[in-house]
Design an enzyme around this catalytic site. Sequence first.
Site, short mmCIF file in Angstrom:
data_model
loop_
_atom_site.label_atom_id
_atom_site.label_comp_id
_atom_site.label_asym_id
_atom_site.label_seq_id
_atom_site.Cartn_x
_atom_site.Cartn_y
_atom_site.Cartn_z
CG ASN A 82 11.32 21.26 -0.71
OD1 ASN A 82 12.49 21.57 -0.86
ND2 ASN A 82 10.95 20.26 0.07
N GLY A 134 18.03 17.17 -1.83
CA GLY A 134 17.34 16.96 -3.09
C GLY A 134 16.97 15.51 -3.27
CB SER A 135 16.05 13.57 -6.28
OG SER A 135 17.21 13.64 -7.10
CB CYS A 162 12.15 15.59 1.90
SG CYS A 162 12.72 16.56 3.30
CD GLU A 216 19.74 14.88 5.83
OE1 GLU A 216 18.78 14.08 5.66
OE2 GLU A 216 20.63 14.68 6.65
N GLY A 227 21.57 12.90 -5.25
CA GLY A 227 22.50 12.75 -4.14
C GLY A 227 23.49 11.63 -4.35
#
Length: 488
Positions: A157, A233-234, A288, A254, A238
């Site tokens: 993103n 990421g997701s 995010c 993150e 993570g």
Amino acid sequence: MLLTTKVETFHNFIGGKWIESGSSKTFQSVNPANQEDIVGVFQASNEQDVQQAIEAACQAFPKWAETAPSKRAAILNKAAAILEENVEKLAEELTREEGKHVTDAKNEVLRSAQTLRYYAVEGQSFTGETFPNDDPNMKVSTEREPLGVVSVITPWNFPISIPARKIAPALITGNTVVFKPSSDTPLIAYRLVEALHNAGIPEGVINFVTGRASEVGDLLVTHPAIRAVTFTGSTAAGEDIHKKSSFTTRTQMELGGKNPIIVMDDADIELAATLTVNGGFSLTGQACTGTSRVIVLKEVKEAYVQKLIEKTSALKIGNGFEDGVKIGPLANEKQLKNVLKYIEYGKEDGATLVYGGKQLTEGQYGQGFYVQPAIFTNVTPDMRIAKEEIFGPVVAVIEVGTYEEAMAIANDVEYGLSASIITNNLKVAHQFTKEIQAGTVKVNRTTTGNLINAPFGGLKKSSTSTFRESGRVGLEFFTQVKTVYVGY
């Protein structure tokens, strides 16, 4: 925008050389606004490639760790200049690859250059401390040392700015890097590495491999030479990385968010609606820190929703190269299907879809991953659209009777990344900043966006809450402290 007639093949960067993957396999990066537009062909790397990259980083580390900070800084500054000189071309490539408007793409490239310059300065003054003690013939101090080889794993993103804010502090503090970008946006990541290479970074200090996480991800995390892993990421990915990492390997995660805006009964409704649109629908909701929930006091709910619909309906949807476009395509087919799935969840769970939510397939939209931004009202806190991360242009409006109720709902999710309140009451604003469970807290501002020179990170399942990114504290993750006692 004319489509490229010749599709270029791009290579991995290992040990200072651009090389093909040992797998002899490749994959395509496709324009999400037009699937017929192939942006580039990239290496489908395997574990052998990662092993080679890690070995190159290991070999380069001792000399790079001893390199003068001013020389490291000069390379970052030169790479920043290269990005700035080529911003128009890079922004065009970023838009073709990720879908965001070309103006946003240009701003992201320039922000990445600014990040390199910021750490080039901050990294030269990041040092240890000297401690008073009772022995006049002894000096006690700390020294900061680089960790070694760092894995950098980034999302699609913000495909150049997120890598820049991880790689720059890693390099300036003397670490070497193995970098794997998202397979949806490998070209702009390639350009960042290319800029560092052209700026004169020594062989093996930065290494770049592309490919599926399922093929190369585990070794980037579990290899004994990897001293740290920084990942955005997701939350699910993570958590998987965190579990697989050795206890001696640092992790910086993150992750996801379910970010609320609270609209108080004294709020400026025009401002509240504008901030919701900017936070929830800019970048097609693929941030995010994007606004996903609006918790609004019942006294102003009707006026707020009316204004929100009015502003949302004025947004132009289309290709990122078109003038006036505010919402581009979703990044890939998986994202499109996920957003459409959650729109159906909202309907199934009893929420009212008051605007949008349709996939666009006619005319210019036929070859892209387009969906109208969706606004739901009559949402209750237990609904899936109110609790689970969607990562798309879907906003859930929840009505409450009091500030206390709003806060209870705002905090009743597993995430804690970003949050905002819209109010003219300073006491309420102050109370909110103390009570909200989020790492980034804002008053009368959108949930999205963070300064380069300020810490960034989340609470709860939005982060490991160990080391923050951005700002001066972003250097801490990449260094270890040694305490030195010298008697004389």
